[in-house]
Design an enzyme around this catalytic site. Sequence first.
Site, PDB file in Angstrom:
ATOM      1  N   THR A  15       0.835  -1.213   0.000  1.00  0.00           N
ATOM      2  CA  THR A  15       0.000   0.000   0.000  1.00  0.00           C
ATOM      3  C   THR A  15       0.868   1.262   0.000  1.00  0.00           C
ATOM      4  O   THR A  15       0.480   2.279  -0.573  1.00  0.00           O
ATOM      5  CB  THR A  15      -0.986   0.036   1.194  1.00  0.00           C
ATOM      6  N   ILE A  95      16.198  -6.906   7.484  1.00  0.00           N
ATOM      7  CA  ILE A  95      17.178  -5.943   8.005  1.00  0.00           C
ATOM      8  C   ILE A  95      18.435  -5.990   7.143  1.00  0.00           C
ATOM      9  O   ILE A  95      18.947  -7.067   6.820  1.00  0.00           O
ATOM     10  CB  ILE A  95      17.480  -6.236   9.499  1.00  0.00           C
ATOM     11  N   ASN A 110      13.161   4.832   4.965  1.00  0.00           N
ATOM     12  CA  ASN A 110      12.233   3.777   5.389  1.00  0.00           C
ATOM     13  C   ASN A 110      11.032   4.416   6.067  1.00  0.00           C
ATOM     14  O   ASN A 110      11.160   5.438   6.738  1.00  0.00           O
ATOM     15  CB  ASN A 110      12.944   2.859   6.394  1.00  0.00           C
ATOM     16  N   HIS A 112       8.243   3.727   8.979  1.00  0.00           N
ATOM     17  CA  HIS A 112       7.990   2.857  10.140  1.00  0.00           C
ATOM     18  C   HIS A 112       6.681   3.296  10.799  1.00  0.00           C
ATOM     19  O   HIS A 112       6.468   4.497  11.011  1.00  0.00           O
ATOM     20  CB  HIS A 112       9.158   2.944  11.129  1.00  0.00           C
ATOM     21  N   GLU A 183       1.253   7.318   7.084  1.00  0.00           N
ATOM     22  CA  GLU A 183       2.242   6.700   6.186  1.00  0.00           C
ATOM     23  C   GLU A 183       2.076   7.100   4.725  1.00  0.00           C
ATOM     24  O   GLU A 183       3.046   7.475   4.058  1.00  0.00           O
ATOM     25  CB  GLU A 183       2.158   5.175   6.273  1.00  0.00           C
TER      26      GLU A 183
END
Length: 206
Positions: A15, A95, A110, A112, A183
């Site tokens: 998404t 990771i 990134n 989160h 996000e």
Amino acid sequence: MDKTKIAVLVSGGGTNLQALIDAEKKGVLKSGKLTLVISNNAIAHALTRAKDAGIPALTITKKDCGSQEAFEDALMKALDENGIELIVLAGFMSILSARFTGHYENRIINVHPSLIPSFCGKGFYGLKVHEAALAYGVKVTGATVHYVNEIPDGGRIILQKAVPILPDDTPKSLQKRVMERAEWILLPEAAELVSAQVQKHKEYRQ
Ligand code: GAR
């Protein structure tokens, strides 16, 4: 000036990748071009999203490569072959080593799903992050976009947005609110900010 070539690394639903695709269409992401999608999971729905948007996509798995080092070598080869200048981790559940992150210093970001430094680091990914926030009983959570370094979720913060937690929230309802309100807005904004920075950097060097 050429747009910054972006690779998006994914593992699942995609998404956040979709939010980037939509942002590029709308012109919110204008300094960068979504150039390549790499999944570490052959059945990730994100791959279908990439295909539908006409973005070249490939699957590279640690299992097929045999080791973390070989996996990262394969990633680097694909990134180099495509002239990638910015790597966006969008729900990428693996990771990366210090060797990899050091090679792309200030070139990996990134998203989160919490307000870092809460509920982050090794073991905090996907729904687990929201389960932990609910178990702790915090009343506010959110999302963070940050640079990626050798410390999981430890790189410099670029953008952050708070989202309220409601009394009846489940991990899923909270995940949905954090995605919708934070996000999917923050990641394209951050991708644009960093793409523009990379472009400027190129101009200075010319
Ligand atoms: C997103 O909530 C993302 O922030 C999270 O996984 C989800 C992926 O969804 N990432 C992490 O937890 C990384 N530590 P998506 O595949 O639909 O974008």
